[in-house]
Design an enzyme around this catalytic site. Sequence first.
Site, PDB file in Angstrom:
ATOM      1  CB  ALA A 163      -2.426   9.339  -3.790  1.00 26.59           C
ATOM      2  CE1 TYR A 164      -0.008   5.591   3.774  1.00 32.06           C
ATOM      3  CE2 TYR A 164      -1.528   3.793   3.306  1.00 32.06           C
ATOM      4  CZ  TYR A 164      -0.505   4.326   4.056  1.00 32.06           C
ATOM      5  OH  TYR A 164       0.049   3.588   5.085  1.00 32.06           O
ATOM      6  CB  ALA A 165      -3.382   2.254  -1.837  1.00 32.60           C
ATOM      7  CG  ASP A 215      -0.927   0.367   4.801  1.00 31.30           C
ATOM      8  OD1 ASP A 215      -1.989  -0.275   4.603  1.00 31.30           O
ATOM      9  OD2 ASP A 215      -0.809   1.217   5.701  1.00 31.30           O
TER      10      ASP A 215
END
EC number: 1.5.1.50
Length: 240
Positions: A151-153, A139
């Site tokens: 958390a996603y990053a 991403d």
Amino acid sequence: MGKAQPLPILITGGGRRIGLALAWHFINQKQPVIISYRTHYPAIDGLINAGAQCIQADFSTNDGVMAFADEVLKSTHGLRAILHNASAWMAEKPGTSLTDVLACMMQIHVNTPYLLNHALERLLRGHGHAASDIIHFTDYVVERGSDKHIAYAASKAALDNMTRSFARKLAPEVKVNSIAPSLILFNEHDDAEYRQQALNKSLMKTAPGEKEVIDLVDYLLTSCFVTGRSFPLDGGRHLR
């Protein structure tokens, strides 16, 4: 003697959006395809009718990941490539367990590709120099970070780092690269105001659609030299 059947390309999360577009792209090239899907969308039936092998999988647990790997191992003697497209998206917000958010993001973006790359390694080897590929979909936020999706990053950043580690481990038989997209296409329910705000974040001010991803994937599969690299697809967003 007849021409040997090409080895299949494995796409995780192949039932919708970019994964689905990639599956159809390869099918139209007479390239065998194996996809994973969690939810049975109507598009799955179309892929099955076109000859794709579609395996329902639950990557929320390591047991689910390994059960999927076992199905792949039983179905083919080799793989042309693995495209790690399966993804989830959770924000830190009130009422949501932070430990659950972090565990979910790490499970789908780190544990799953890590375990599958190891479990299916032997299907990628033995086909010649630079003959096989792994592509991780990361991403844009890997470089920038995200205050609303920490958390996603972080999980996508871990996947980006694994790209280089697996490139070292699997060379020269297998090339390992990552693609780091920002906005590629909108969801149907996105309203006009949101769409304009999103478009204004990049220099190119457009959502290029799946073809931009497909073209880059084709380049990486065709290359006999590029490995251990991340390729941004962000329309110059980093310069805004």
